[in-house]
Design a protein around this motif. Structure first.
Motif, short mmCIF file in Angstrom:
data_model
loop_
_atom_site.label_atom_id
_atom_site.label_comp_id
_atom_site.label_asym_id
_atom_site.label_seq_id
_atom_site.Cartn_x
_atom_site.Cartn_y
_atom_site.Cartn_z
N SER A 129 34.84 26.90 38.45
CA SER A 129 35.38 27.98 39.29
C SER A 129 34.97 29.36 38.79
O SER A 129 34.95 29.62 37.59
N ILE A 130 34.68 30.25 39.72
CA ILE A 130 34.36 31.64 39.41
C ILE A 130 35.21 32.53 40.31
O ILE A 130 35.95 32.01 41.16
N GLY A 131 35.10 33.82 40.16
CA GLY A 131 36.00 34.67 40.95
C GLY A 131 35.45 36.06 41.23
O GLY A 131 34.46 36.48 40.64
N THR A 132 36.12 36.75 42.14
CA THR A 132 35.90 38.17 42.41
C THR A 132 37.20 38.88 42.08
O THR A 132 38.27 38.34 42.36
N ILE A 133 37.10 40.06 41.47
CA ILE A 133 38.32 40.82 41.17
C ILE A 133 38.16 42.22 41.78
O ILE A 133 37.08 42.82 41.65
N PHE A 134 39.22 42.74 42.42
CA PHE A 134 39.09 44.08 43.00
C PHE A 134 40.36 44.92 42.79
O PHE A 134 41.46 44.38 42.62
N SER A 135 40.13 46.22 42.82
CA SER A 135 41.21 47.16 42.55
C SER A 135 41.01 48.36 43.46
O SER A 135 39.88 48.84 43.62
N LEU A 152 38.75 57.17 37.15
CA LEU A 152 39.37 57.04 35.82
C LEU A 152 40.87 57.29 35.91
O LEU A 152 41.43 58.11 35.21
N GLN A 153 41.53 56.56 36.79
CA GLN A 153 42.98 56.71 36.96
C GLN A 153 43.68 55.61 36.17
O GLN A 153 43.11 54.54 35.91
N LEU A 154 44.94 55.87 35.83
CA LEU A 154 45.72 54.83 35.13
C LEU A 154 45.87 53.62 36.05
O LEU A 154 46.03 53.77 37.27
N GLY A 155 45.90 52.43 35.45
CA GLY A 155 46.07 51.20 36.24
C GLY A 155 47.33 51.21 37.07
O GLY A 155 47.38 50.62 38.16
N LYS A 156 48.35 51.91 36.59
CA LYS A 156 49.61 51.91 37.35
C LYS A 156 49.51 52.71 38.64
O LYS A 156 50.43 52.66 39.47
N GLU A 157 48.41 53.44 38.81
CA GLU A 157 48.21 54.18 40.06
C GLU A 157 47.53 53.33 41.15
O GLU A 157 47.29 53.83 42.25
N GLN A 158 47.19 52.09 40.83
CA GLN A 158 46.51 51.25 41.85
C GLN A 158 47.40 51.11 43.08
O GLN A 158 48.61 50.93 42.97
N ALA A 160 46.45 48.79 45.49
CA ALA A 160 46.32 47.37 45.79
C ALA A 160 45.33 46.75 44.81
O ALA A 160 44.50 47.45 44.23
N ALA A 161 45.47 45.46 44.60
CA ALA A 161 44.53 44.75 43.73
C ALA A 161 44.57 43.28 44.11
O ALA A 161 45.55 42.80 44.69
N GLY A 162 43.49 42.58 43.78
CA GLY A 162 43.49 41.16 44.12
C GLY A 162 42.34 40.43 43.47
O GLY A 162 41.51 41.03 42.77
N TYR A 163 42.33 39.14 43.68
CA TYR A 163 41.19 38.33 43.25
C TYR A 163 40.93 37.24 44.27
O TYR A 163 41.80 36.88 45.06
N ILE A 164 39.70 36.76 44.21
CA ILE A 164 39.33 35.59 45.01
C ILE A 164 38.87 34.55 44.02
O ILE A 164 38.09 34.87 43.11
N ILE A 165 39.37 33.35 44.14
CA ILE A 165 38.92 32.27 43.26
C ILE A 165 38.13 31.28 44.11
O ILE A 165 38.61 30.82 45.15
N TYR A 166 36.88 31.05 43.68
CA TYR A 166 36.03 30.08 44.36
C TYR A 166 36.17 28.79 43.55
O TYR A 166 35.49 28.62 42.53
N GLY A 167 37.10 27.94 43.93
CA GLY A 167 37.41 26.77 43.13
C GLY A 167 37.37 25.52 43.98
O GLY A 167 36.62 25.44 44.95
N SER A 168 38.24 24.55 43.65
CA SER A 168 38.28 23.33 44.44
C SER A 168 38.69 23.69 45.87
O SER A 168 38.35 23.01 46.83
N SER A 169 39.46 24.77 46.01
CA SER A 169 39.54 25.44 47.31
C SER A 169 39.36 26.93 47.00
O SER A 169 39.44 27.33 45.84
N PRO A 283 43.28 45.27 37.53
CA PRO A 283 43.75 44.56 38.73
C PRO A 283 44.57 43.31 38.40
O PRO A 283 45.62 43.06 39.02
N LEU A 284 44.12 42.54 37.40
CA LEU A 284 44.87 41.31 37.07
C LEU A 284 46.23 41.66 36.46
O LEU A 284 47.22 40.95 36.67
#
Ligand code: AHM
Ligand code: MG
Length: 340
Positions: A129-135, A152-158, A160-169, A283-284
């Motif tokens: 499995s591999i993935g995409t991560i976005f913020s 260069l903003q603090l992470g707490k200012e995000q 939205a954030a997410g990931y896509i996992i290309y795995g068994s599904s 993002p994670l």
């Protein structure tokens, strides 16, 4: 059998009222990411066919150059974000500097996106499995092109954030700061369908994930914490099991669902760790916190770290809140000097 499914598109529209000032832009941006994810998913699934369809760098049967998948994924995400018109610039693991989107519709757009288009890409050849991560951040400056201050903003200012996992599904998991929701791609209809509403990370778990091959290079706090995980203690159900895929999104996703801790610490070789703050750790960390977990660099909250460069690295301790707190206690006791 459930007769009705909620697609990602429907869910985003239903939740649009969470952002009274966003006028639908953020929803459209998330939808664009969903579209790019489906295209990348299609190519990832074909990866095993490269021997048949042509090696990377060669011409395929249509006479097009076969691109490396991480390069391909980067192009897909940037092109979907450019076409959508909601993003003024993209910070990507694949590009040295910020990629400005200067079209008429995008140059005054309100959002900036940080992305790791295909993380763990060394695992593609072996069907792991591999993935995409976005913020996503709100843009801060409006004097022409986006500036450092915007990414260069603090992470707490995000926003939205997410990931896509290309795995068994294939799954897309995201947060806009109001909980975490997971969608599984139903290939028969080509839609991400809500499968994991309001995801929660168990407060504790029985899995620890770390590349133990680097043990000799770890700080003492991490070495002692690993010993703690391996010690016999029926009350806390130790020893814990070790699980390490070496693909960040997959390791995080498993620990988020089952409970556990993932650690990529500083090492003698890489005193700042390996993972990148802007498009991997932030993002994670936003997602795990929204699911009730915790993320730290061993000493402080990841989302409070002031970034000073686009590809900055940080040690990462992430997962079930009680486990991360315990690992921090080991760091404070045995490695009190913060190397970062
Ligand atoms: P990449 O961005 O070059 O793909 O590297 C990031 C990956 C993560 O997915 C994973 O957690 C880590 O590298 C594994 O590193 P290691 O092989 O040192 O354990
Ligand atoms: Mg990466």
């Amino acid at each position: 059998m459930k007769s009705q499914v909620t697609t990602l598109g429907q869910f985003i529209i239903e939740r649009q009222t969470d952002f009274p000032y966003a006028k639908g832009e953020l929803s459209r941006l998330l939808r664009d990411i969903g579209i790019a994810a489906k295209i990348v998913n299609r190519e990832v699934n074909k990866a095993g066919l490269v021997d048949i369809l042509g090696e990377f760098g060669t011409m395929n049967v249509q006479g097009e150059e076969v691109k490396k998948l991480d390069v391909y994924a980067n192009e897909q995400f940037i092109s979907a974000l450019s076409a959508g018109g909601e993003t003024c610039a993209v910070a990507s693991e694949e590009n040295e500097g910020l990629v400005h989107i200067d079209s008429e519709v995008s140059k005054n757009a309100k959002y900036i996106v940080c992305v790791d288009p295909l993380d763990g890409s060394s695992n593609i050849d072996v069907n792991v499995s591999i993935g995409t991560i976005f913020s996503i951040y709100r843009r801060m400056t409006f004097n022409g092109q986006a500036e450092e201050k915007d990414y260069l903003q603090l992470g707490k200012e995000q926003v939205a954030a997410g990931y896509i996992i290309y795995g068994s599904s294939t799954m897309l998991v995201y947060t806009t700061g109001k909980g975490v929701n997971g969608f599984t791609l139903d290939p028969s209809i080509g839609e991400f369908c809500l499968s994991h509403p309001d995801m929660k990370c168990p407060t504790s778990g029985k899995l620890y994930s770390i590349n133990e091959g680097n043990y000799v290079h770890f700080p003492d706090g991490v070495k002692q914490y690993i010993k703690y995980c391996q010690a016999i203690d029926p009350e806390t159900e130790r020893p814990y099991s070790s699980r390490y895929i070496g693909s960040l999104v997959a390791d995080l996703h498993r620990n988020l669902l089952k409970g556990g801790i993932f650690i990529y610490p500083s090492t003698h070789k890489s005193p700042k760790g390996k993972l990148r703050l802007l498009y991997e750790c932030n993002p994670l960390s936003f997602i795990i916190e929204q699911a009730g977990g915790k993320a730290s660099d061993g000493f402080r909250r990841i989302l409070d770290i002031q970034p000073n460069s686009l590809h900055q690295r940080t040690p990462l301790f992430i997962g079930s809140a009680d486990m991360v707190t315990m690992a921090e206690e080991f760091m404070a006791k045995y490695s009190p000097v913060d190397a970062s």
